[in-house]
Write an enzyme that holds these catalytic residues in place. Structure first.
Site, PDB file in Angstrom:
ATOM      1  N   LYS A  53       0.789  -1.258  -0.078  1.00  0.00           N
ATOM      2  CA  LYS A  53      -0.010  -0.021  -0.101  1.00  0.00           C
ATOM      3  C   LYS A  53       0.888   1.151   0.012  1.00  0.00           C
ATOM      4  O   LYS A  53       0.630   2.036  -0.792  1.00  0.00           O
ATOM      5  CB  LYS A  53      -0.865   0.084   1.216  1.00  0.00           C
ATOM      6  CG  LYS A  53      -1.969  -1.066   1.044  1.00  0.00           C
ATOM      7  CD  LYS A  53      -2.827  -1.306   2.285  1.00  0.00           C
ATOM      8  CE  LYS A  53      -3.752  -2.365   2.099  1.00  0.00           C
ATOM      9  NZ  LYS A  53      -4.579  -2.674   3.441  1.00  0.00           N
ATOM     10  N   GLN A  97      -4.591  -1.700   9.659  1.00  0.00           N
ATOM     11  CA  GLN A  97      -4.583  -3.074   9.037  1.00  0.00           C
ATOM     12  C   GLN A  97      -5.307  -3.763   9.991  1.00  0.00           C
ATOM     13  O   GLN A  97      -4.845  -3.895  11.020  1.00  0.00           O
ATOM     14  CB  GLN A  97      -3.063  -3.243   8.757  1.00  0.00           C
ATOM     15  CG  GLN A  97      -2.872  -4.541   7.829  1.00  0.00           C
ATOM     16  CD  GLN A  97      -3.530  -4.370   6.629  1.00  0.00           C
ATOM     17  OE1 GLN A  97      -3.539  -3.339   5.782  1.00  0.00           O
ATOM     18  NE2 GLN A  97      -3.953  -5.536   5.925  1.00  0.00           N
ATOM     19  N   ASP A 120     -11.264   3.064   4.033  1.00  0.00           N
ATOM     20  CA  ASP A 120     -11.612   1.553   3.805  1.00  0.00           C
ATOM     21  C   ASP A 120     -12.905   1.367   4.030  1.00  0.00           C
ATOM     22  O   ASP A 120     -13.280   0.080   3.242  1.00  0.00           O
ATOM     23  CB  ASP A 120     -11.240   0.777   4.942  1.00  0.00           C
ATOM     24  CG  ASP A 120      -9.729   0.099   4.871  1.00  0.00           C
ATOM     25  OD1 ASP A 120      -9.428  -0.353   4.018  1.00  0.00           O
ATOM     26  OD2 ASP A 120      -9.061  -0.331   6.058  1.00  0.00           O
TER      27      ASP A 120
END
Ligand code: GUN
Length: 282
Positions: A53, A97, A120
């Site tokens: 990422k 994460q 997200d």
């Protein structure tokens, strides 16, 4: 029929080129999009995902900031970090994460992220906005799949979509997004007694299970569109999805490969959401 292969790699590249031009115009207005990635502990897979990422951000000119906490970090410490990032004007997107260590409540952590920085699309406010058709950050994998349909000019309206898998991150929002495009949606999952009964009726099959060889040619209607979200390893350690690609591609009209299918789209939509968040500052 031999399927056309939907190249996630190519579609992702095209989207990233568009993002690059957005990022350049933001730079002219002295705005650099910023993404904070929070990593707790030493899960090796998570570390790889986070590195990928960050690399993708770097390539495009998005500022990425890695915040690392030890495996033993407390929930309170993590909540403090999120609070600081929520108030940091240089940060447009916050990604924690997953999975988190078992002593940390994932729900509480996700709810602590400002919905306006939740790139997200996991915050219940964004999920609620998605369900009710309001503007919001969409979860990256389902959003990327919708972009794939758009890029092949495939209308979901009136189609029967069978989604296999019901995770909060992929399966559930995937079905919801297809519904918002006027598809008829069926959810299948591990307790579905006869998967074939449903998949053979589907115009579109989206498999997000994580089981190599789950979808064979006998599961698919001639001319169906087959989207493989899984990222498995076969007995030789080679990356593969849920779908037996070689046999299913002889029956489908479109199919996504693994690797090079859905995977590249997921990170791209994270970058996309981060750039949209930065644009909202204008
Ligand atoms: N872990 C596995 N996939 C994801 C994702 O898309 N976002 C976050 N935050 N964690 C993940």
């Amino acid at each position: 029929m031999t399927a056309e292969i939907i190249s996630g790699t190519a579609i992702a590249q095209e989207l990233r080129n568009q993002l690059l031009s957005d990022i350049k115009s933001l730079a002219n207005q002295s705005i650099v999009p910023g993404l904070a990635v929070v990593l707790v502990g030493n899960n090796p897979a998570s570390r790889t995902y986070v590195k990928n990422k960050q690399k993708a951000c770097e390539k495009l000119g998005i500022e990425s900031r890695l915040v690392e906490l030890e495996e033993a970090a407390s929930e309170q410490e993590l909540l403090e970090v999120i609070k600081e990032l929520n108030n940091d004007k240089a940060i447009d997107g916050i990604l924690v994460q997953l999975p988190l260590p078992p002593h940390i409540d994932e729900t509480k952590v996700i709810e602590a992220i400002s919905p306006e920085k939740d790139v997200d699309g996991f915050h219940p406010i964004n999920i609620g906005r998605m369900m009710t058709g309001q503007a919001c950050f969409l979860p990256c994998t389902p959003f990327g799949i919708i972009k794939m349909f758009e890029s092949i000019d495939y209308s979901l309206s009136g189609k029967h979509v069978v989604v296999i898998g019901r995770s909060n991150i992929v399966g559930k929002p995937m079905g919801q997004l297809c519904l918002s495009k006027n598809a008829t949606v069926t959810y299948c999952h591990s307790k579905t007694p006869d998967l074939k009964e449903f998949t053979t009726q589907a115009d579109v099959v989206i498999s997000a299970v994580g089981k190599t060889g789950l979808i064979t040619k006998d599961h698919i209607k001639e001319g169906a569109v087959v989207i493989d979200v899984a990222m498995n390893r076969d007995e030789n350690g080679k990356l593969c999805g849920d779908v037996l690609f070689d046999e299913v591609k002889e029956k489908a009209s479109y199919i996504t490969p693994v690797p090079g299918g859905v995977g590249p789209m997921t990170i791209t939509m994270l970058l996309y959401n981060t750039v949209q968040s930065a644009k909202a500052k204008l």
